[in-house]
Scaffold this motif. Sequence first.
Motif, PDB file in Angstrom:
ATOM      1  N   ALA A  85       0.823  -1.205   0.000  1.00 44.27           N
ATOM      2  CA  ALA A  85       0.000   0.000   0.000  1.00 44.27           C
ATOM      3  C   ALA A  85       0.863   1.263   0.000  1.00 44.27           C
ATOM      4  N   ALA A  86       2.002   1.215   0.720  1.00 41.65           N
ATOM      5  CA  ALA A  86       2.889   2.379   0.795  1.00 41.65           C
ATOM      6  C   ALA A  86       3.695   2.571  -0.484  1.00 41.65           C
ATOM      7  N   ALA A  87       3.946   1.472  -1.209  1.00 36.66           N
ATOM      8  CA  ALA A  87       4.736   1.530  -2.442  1.00 36.66           C
ATOM      9  C   ALA A  87       4.064   0.658  -3.501  1.00 36.66           C
ATOM     10  N   PRO A  88       2.975   1.145  -4.106  1.00 34.51           N
ATOM     11  CA  PRO A  88       2.213   0.319  -5.050  1.00 34.51           C
ATOM     12  C   PRO A  88       3.026  -0.197  -6.232  1.00 34.51           C
ATOM     13  N   ARG A  89       4.001   0.566  -6.675  1.00 36.11           N
ATOM     14  CA  ARG A  89       4.841   0.121  -7.792  1.00 36.11           C
ATOM     15  C   ARG A  89       5.805  -0.982  -7.368  1.00 36.11           C
ATOM     16  N   GLY A  90       6.017  -1.092  -6.059  1.00 38.43           N
ATOM     17  CA  GLY A  90       7.024  -2.011  -5.538  1.00 38.43           C
ATOM     18  C   GLY A  90       8.189  -1.236  -4.961  1.00 38.43           C
ATOM     19  N   VAL A  91       9.047  -1.932  -4.234  1.00 38.22           N
ATOM     20  CA  VAL A  91      10.224  -1.285  -3.658  1.00 38.22           C
ATOM     21  C   VAL A  91      11.453  -1.652  -4.479  1.00 38.22           C
ATOM     22  N   ASP A  92      12.413  -0.754  -4.482  1.00 38.03           N
ATOM     23  CA  ASP A  92      13.618  -0.977  -5.292  1.00 38.03           C
ATOM     24  C   ASP A  92      14.626  -1.869  -4.594  1.00 38.03           C
ATOM     25  N   VAL A  93      14.716  -1.756  -3.265  1.00 39.61           N
ATOM     26  CA  VAL A  93      15.692  -2.539  -2.497  1.00 39.61           C
ATOM     27  C   VAL A  93      15.026  -3.050  -1.226  1.00 39.61           C
ATOM     28  N   VAL A  94      15.176  -4.339  -0.944  1.00 39.65           N
ATOM     29  CA  VAL A  94      14.735  -4.925   0.321  1.00 39.65           C
ATOM     30  C   VAL A  94      15.961  -5.431   1.050  1.00 39.65           C
ATOM     31  N   LEU A  95      16.141  -5.008   2.307  1.00 37.42           N
ATOM     32  CA  LEU A  95      17.248  -5.453   3.148  1.00 37.42           C
ATOM     33  C   LEU A  95      16.658  -6.319   4.252  1.00 37.42           C
ATOM     34  N   ASP A  96      16.969  -7.617   4.225  1.00 38.43           N
ATOM     35  CA  ASP A  96      16.246  -8.568   5.072  1.00 38.43           C
ATOM     36  C   ASP A  96      17.213  -9.477   5.810  1.00 38.43           C
ATOM     37  N   ALA A  97      17.205  -9.362   7.145  1.00 36.26           N
ATOM     38  CA  ALA A  97      17.998 -10.253   7.994  1.00 36.26           C
ATOM     39  C   ALA A  97      17.111 -11.223   8.755  1.00 36.26           C
ATOM     40  N   VAL A  98      15.863 -11.372   8.320  1.00 38.83           N
ATOM     41  CA  VAL A  98      14.929 -12.274   8.992  1.00 38.83           C
ATOM     42  C   VAL A  98      15.008 -13.670   8.405  1.00 38.83           C
ATOM     43  N   GLY A  99      14.849 -13.766   7.085  1.00 34.45           N
ATOM     44  CA  GLY A  99      14.935 -15.059   6.419  1.00 34.45           C
ATOM     45  C   GLY A  99      13.602 -15.773   6.333  1.00 34.45           C
ATOM     46  N   GLY A 100      13.647 -16.969   5.737  1.00 31.38           N
ATOM     47  CA  GLY A 100      12.444 -17.780   5.628  1.00 31.38           C
ATOM     48  C   GLY A 100      11.401 -17.142   4.728  1.00 31.38           C
ATOM     49  N   ASP A 101      10.133 -17.180   5.162  1.00 29.99           N
ATOM     50  CA  ASP A 101       9.043 -16.616   4.371  1.00 29.99           C
ATOM     51  C   ASP A 101       9.237 -15.134   4.099  1.00 29.99           C
ATOM     52  N   SER A 102       9.935 -14.448   4.994  1.00 28.65           N
ATOM     53  CA  SER A 102      10.170 -13.020   4.820  1.00 28.65           C
ATOM     54  C   SER A 102      10.921 -12.748   3.526  1.00 28.65           C
ATOM     55  N   TRP A 103      11.893 -13.583   3.183  1.00 24.38           N
ATOM     56  CA  TRP A 103      12.615 -13.411   1.921  1.00 24.38           C
ATOM     57  C   TRP A 103      11.662 -13.535   0.729  1.00 24.38           C
ATOM     58  N   GLN A 104      10.753 -14.506   0.810  1.00 24.48           N
ATOM     59  CA  GLN A 104       9.814 -14.704  -0.284  1.00 24.48           C
ATOM     60  C   GLN A 104       8.887 -13.498  -0.441  1.00 24.48           C
ATOM     61  N   HIS A 105       8.374 -12.998   0.690  1.00 27.30           N
ATOM     62  CA  HIS A 105       7.517 -11.811   0.634  1.00 27.30           C
ATOM     63  C   HIS A 105       8.289 -10.620   0.074  1.00 27.30           C
ATOM     64  N   GLY A 106       9.525 -10.437   0.535  1.00 30.39           N
ATOM     65  CA  GLY A 106      10.331  -9.318   0.056  1.00 30.39           C
ATOM     66  C   GLY A 106      10.579  -9.394  -1.436  1.00 30.39           C
ATOM     67  N   TYR A 107      10.823 -10.591  -1.926  1.00 28.90           N
ATOM     68  CA  TYR A 107      11.061 -10.775  -3.365  1.00 28.90           C
ATOM     69  C   TYR A 107       9.825 -10.368  -4.169  1.00 28.90           C
TER      70      TYR A 107
END
Length: 336
Positions: free
Chosen positions: A200-222
Amino acid sequence: MKQLVIPRYGPPEVLEVREAPDPPVEPGTVRIRVHAAGINFSDLLARQGLYPDAPRPPCTVGYEVAGAVDAVGEGVTALRRGELVVATMRFGGQSELVVVPAAAAFPLPKGWSFEQGAAFPVVYLTAHHMLVRVAAAQRGETVLVHAAAGGVGLAVAELGRLLGLRVLGLASTGKHDILRGYGVEPLDGRDPRWFEAVRAAAPRGVDVVLDAVGGDSWQHGYRLLAPGGRLVCYGASVLSEGSGRNLVKTLWRVLRFPRFGPRALMDENRSVAGVNLGHLWNERALLEPQVAALLGYAREGKLTPRVGRTFQLADAAAAPHYIHERRNVGKGVLTL
């Protein structure tokens, strides 16, 4: 000298303070009397037996320290005894005395405390390397960072402001006012559907995701990436749920990590990269220009490490609980 030792894998209560011989100074090295040492999430994983890079117990971890030069080895001319410095090492930093190559130490920025010095190298180098070298973030791009109120997250916020980036930060709602003060647009990281708020905050998508959580979070970020977007994975905190050790659950989570195939990456014009700063400590040609850039920002007053809480050596077991419970804002530091 005294050291904080992991004698065996287990909860924070296994940590012990032990005496050890003072390390000798070799040619080309300096010995530092440590006043403060950084605490990183990898230290917690090492104690749980979930960090493959760490030495086997008994061992002392710690990647960064701040203190005073105690002795100078033969051939060292850039540093003098008594000089206040910050230094990096592979492990062993949570000790009263450490010996490092002279090239791994640099002057403590003027006006900084030892605690701020120890809070500087890992989080700022990680943030800078991810944004500038790996993601090559450009002015005006949108960056999403997880654990935005932690050490790396706040370093991303400060650097994002300098680089002209829009930063969306995931954190618990109690930390949102602090993030707004850093120019971050905060979102509730504890909402299981956080990715909908990001969309909702970035309807076009985000340019960079920085993720140190892993697992499903990586999939959502992708899935949140805009065309040409970059996902940078730099940790897997999902493997450490609570302060104990459950190898079966850990293995199950590892097996469920997403896999990104080259065909999909090409078709979707997205990139996935990984960063493990500990594997780069000896890559001086790569890191030294980044350290120089960060120190330049620090001298100009544009970077100020935020120390969330300090812990005495005798009370070190409290630090992992503090971090596991996600209460930290900024960097945790051990004082010696």
